[in-house]
Write an enzyme that holds these catalytic residues in place. Structure first.
Site, PDB file in Angstrom:
ATOM      1  N   ASP A  16       0.734  -1.302   0.144  1.00  0.00           N
ATOM      2  CA  ASP A  16       0.046  -0.277   0.041  1.00  0.00           C
ATOM      3  C   ASP A  16       0.837   1.341  -0.014  1.00  0.00           C
ATOM      4  OD1 ASP A  16      -2.255   1.645   0.084  1.00  0.00           O
ATOM      5  OD2 ASP A  16      -3.019   0.750   1.869  1.00  0.00           O
TER       6      ASP A  16
ATOM      7  N   ASP B 192     -10.710   2.020  -2.813  1.00  0.00           N
ATOM      8  CA  ASP B 192     -11.070   1.659  -1.570  1.00  0.00           C
ATOM      9  C   ASP B 192     -12.537   1.459  -1.234  1.00  0.00           C
ATOM     10  OD1 ASP B 192      -8.308   1.558  -0.593  1.00  0.00           O
ATOM     11  OD2 ASP B 192      -8.400   3.722   0.415  1.00  0.00           O
TER      12      ASP B 192
END
EC number: 3.2.1.22
Length: 703
Positions: free
Chosen positions: A447, A520
């Site tokens: 990430d 997301d």
């Protein structure tokens, strides 16, 4: 025109023809399209008459410097430091490898700069890769203000329709278009990544033609993980010219004597079949980028983030893992919160040791307990991030981007490591090697939640101004070096690319990862729109998608669990809901969907894709055709109103399929219903939607 000043490059079904223009001072596009498009007068040909501009400003130049092209947009702006901007070329030779590769050299002896234009076709695709090498040949350094990778010329009659992908965090990959009759369209990211707001991808069509169907469609995609810019100009003479390249954070780059700068590759694609056909060109190219890893099944994962957040402990994670295994998941991924000092997002990044308080039996014991359930094990990391409260920051504050004497901005309560430094790269490589070598980890989610802000390197040598450092390129080189190391040192590990969702999705990352995380936002209607745009530019086998309980962010209309599963099965299926609270009925339904996915994922990931309608339509879908055409998989969703469907007269919704053999017979594997190819092409596949039945996955077998 003589034989030596026209060069042809051939892909599977297209030809790209280049010639010299301006008495040999630059290269021009002569033709680009299906095989045979080069036979005849060039659609880019022009009268050579100009008023108030130079011939180079009107030419369909492949790449050209300011100096030769002073008015309508140059791809290269170079000078000696303190000197006048501009470069004036002479052609210095060509090197060709059949019809597969080409290099054209141009020199400016006064400036001391050699420019080499590179072309290379990609076997099995209709993609031509283009990039540029700039070499300082003089005794003085050269200052480069702009150094695009390439320029693409497209002939248009009624102005240009530019289709692009835009959005923001949690709303990435929104398909947009704009018509440009004259003027300039530009988009860019200066966030040190591809970014959430725009995507380094563009499709170009004649605005007078429809977006779909038999419409010649041209596309570009920049292979670069850092700052970038795409500029499209509707130019004099009825053409659109698109330039793309990286953007140095420092505003310019200094090229030392003898040094060479290589620009990122620009992938250039053509399809005669509209945006839908162009998508299939990109999908084939990305399967090529994936290489041998295409043969690995993309496993059904469970990720614990939305269930537990930072509240990670062995007991709670194992409870989730047991339920996930019962549902049929094949992989369990522990997200953020597993390491020391990470009860929330204010600490821990940089100190990558499992928290002994949360894993009292030892982390290895926890991993083995997960694996004993029949699940592979995966872990979340953010190697570029660092928390100010971490032990790493206390030991190495010089590793963080910072400008001396200026305050540092916190984003998500963290700073960013200078991955352009070799010692930082070695730290990251050592950290990942330690985790992957010490524990049975087969999946790594990388990430990146923090773009660079104060991008300076404290304590740099005196006189080393920012233009000499090229920090953006150095960071990306470090990032790619670490990914390349993971691929070679840990080839068994599946790598997921993520940057706060879809903030770093482009070909350099896709070539080195197995899947990427588009957003997301996992809400059903929002995610459908995100994935619809994503699939125009990227292949299904790269698209990680989770089933969660998340409510809509931008479109709050509720949808069924089936809708969420079919949505996620359109790419690489994952589960992210708190499945501990699912009812027995929900768990049973989930197990059925997971089993169905395992039966069809090879078709979804390897098949030829047709995008059927859009989320703006009441019914839309995606069609996947198995190589050879023996099986079709159709994912379909109802996006419209449902309440009145069972109460008033109405006909079934239909999706017209594409690319089928009209004389073939296709049987529905679930119901046995038989359809002719002509029927599916003309009348379409029927779906009887109700409030309870708002999505379906249909498998058709060719008889």
């Amino acid at each position: 025109m003589t034989a030596h000043d026209r060069w042809l490059l051939r892909t599977d079904t297209t030809t790209y023809a280049v010639t010299l223009g301006g008495d040999g001072r630059w290269a021009e596009l002569a033709a680009w399209g299906p095989h045979g498009a080069e036979d005849g007068p060039s659609p880019m040909d022009w009268s050579r008459r100009t008023h108030f501009i130079t011939p180079a400003d009107a030419a369909p130049a492949e790449y050209i410097p300011y100096g030769l092209r002073p008015f309508t947009g140059a791809d290269l702006v170079a000078s000696r430091p303190g000197g006048d901007r501009g470069s004036w070329w002479r052609f210095d030779g060509a090197t060709q490898d059949g019809d597969r590769a080409l290099r054209l050299d141009f020199a400016d002896d006064l400036l001391g700069l050699r420019t080499a234009l590179h072309y290379e076709t990609v076997p099995g695709t209709d993609v031509v890769l283009r990039w540029t090498e700039l070499t300082c040949t003089g005794e003085d350094e050269v200052r480069l203000e702009r150094f695009d990778s390439a320029a693409v010329n497209v002939p248009v009659q009624g102005g240009a329709r530019l289709t692009y992908l835009a959005g923001q965090w949690s709303q990435e990959f929104q398909l947009r278009d704009v018509e440009v009759q004259r003027g300039r369209f530009e988009m860019e990211s200066t966030q040190g990544s591809a970014g959430h707001a725009y995507h380094p991808w563009l499709a170009i069509q004649d605005a007078a033609a429809p977006a779909e169907g038999a419409t010649p469609t041209y596309g570009i995609a920049l292979e670069w993980s850092g700052n970038w810019r795409i500029t499209a100009d509707a130019e004099p003479g009825g053409a659109v010219r698109v330039r793309a390249g990286r953007v140095p954070h420092e505003g310019a780059v200094r090229l030392a004597p003898g040094a060479t700068l290589v620009t990122p590759r620009l992938a250039c694609a053509f399809s005669p079949d509209g945006l839908d056909g162009l998508a299939r060109v990109w999908h084939r190219y990305e399967r090529h980028l994936t290489g041998e890893r295409m043969d690995r099944p993309r496993k059904v994962l469970y990720n614990s983030w939305e269930a537990t957040g930072f509240d990670v402990d062995a007991e709670g994670q194992l409870e989730l893992a047991k339920v996930a295994a019962e549902l049929g998941a094949e992989l369990f991924v522990v997200d953020d919160g597993w390491f020391t000092g990470r009860p929330d997002d204010t600490g821990g990044l940089g100190d990558w040791d499992p928290d002994p308080a949360e894993f009292p039996g030892g982390f290895d014991r926890f991993v083995e307990d997960v694996r004993a359930l029949g699940l592979d094990f995966g872990l979340w990391v953010e190697p570029e991030g660092i928390s100010p409260r971490s032990k790493l920051y206390a030991e190495h504050p010089e590793w963080v981007y910072r400008i001396d004497g200026r305050p540092a901005t916190l984003v998500r309560n963290q700073l960013l490591l200078d991955l352009g430094r070799e010692d930082v790269q070695e730290f990251v490589i050592g950290t990942l090697d330690g985790l992957l070598g010490s524990h049975a980890i087969s999946y790594l989610k990388w990430d990146m939640n923090r773009p660079p802000t104060e991008r300076g390197r404290p304590g740099h040598p005196a006189g080393a101004d920012p233009e000499h450092q090229d920090l953006d390129a150095a960071h990306i080189a470090g990032y790619l070096r670490v990914l390349d190391h993971l691929r070679t040192a840990h080839p068994h590990v599946t790598v997921e690319g993520c940057a706060g969702g879809g903030g770093r999705v482009e070909h350099a990352t896709i070539a080195r990862t197995d899947v990427v995380w588009p957003s997301d936002n996992t809400a059903p209607m929002d995610r459908l729109r995100i994935q619809y745009g994503y699939l125009h530019a990227h292949a299904p086998h790269t698209m990680s998608s989770w089933v969660t309980d998340a409510p809509g962010v931008f479109d709050p209309r509720p949808r069924s669990l089936a809708f969420r599963f079919v949505n996620s099965m359109a790419g690489v299926l994952g589960i992210g809901a708190d499945i501990r609270h699912w009812t027995p009925g929900q768990r049973s339904e989930a197990a059925r969907w997971i089993a169905r996915y395992k039966e069809v994922r090879d078709v979804v990931h390897h098949g030829e894709v047709h995008l059927l309608g859009s989320p703006a339509d009441p019914t839309c879908g995606v069609q996947y055709e198995e190589p050879g055409g023996d099986r079709l998989v159709v994912t379909a969703w109802n996006t419209g109103l449902l309440d009145g469907a069972p109460l008033v007269p109405g006909r079934a919704a239909r999706l017209r399929l594409r690319g089928l053999r009209p004389d073939a017979v296709y049987a529905d594997a679930a119901t046995g219903t038989r359809y002719s190819g002509a029927y599916l092409l003309h009348s379409g596949l029927p779906f009887a939607w109700t409030a309870e039945h708002d999505a379906e996955l249909t498998v058709l077998a060719r008889q």
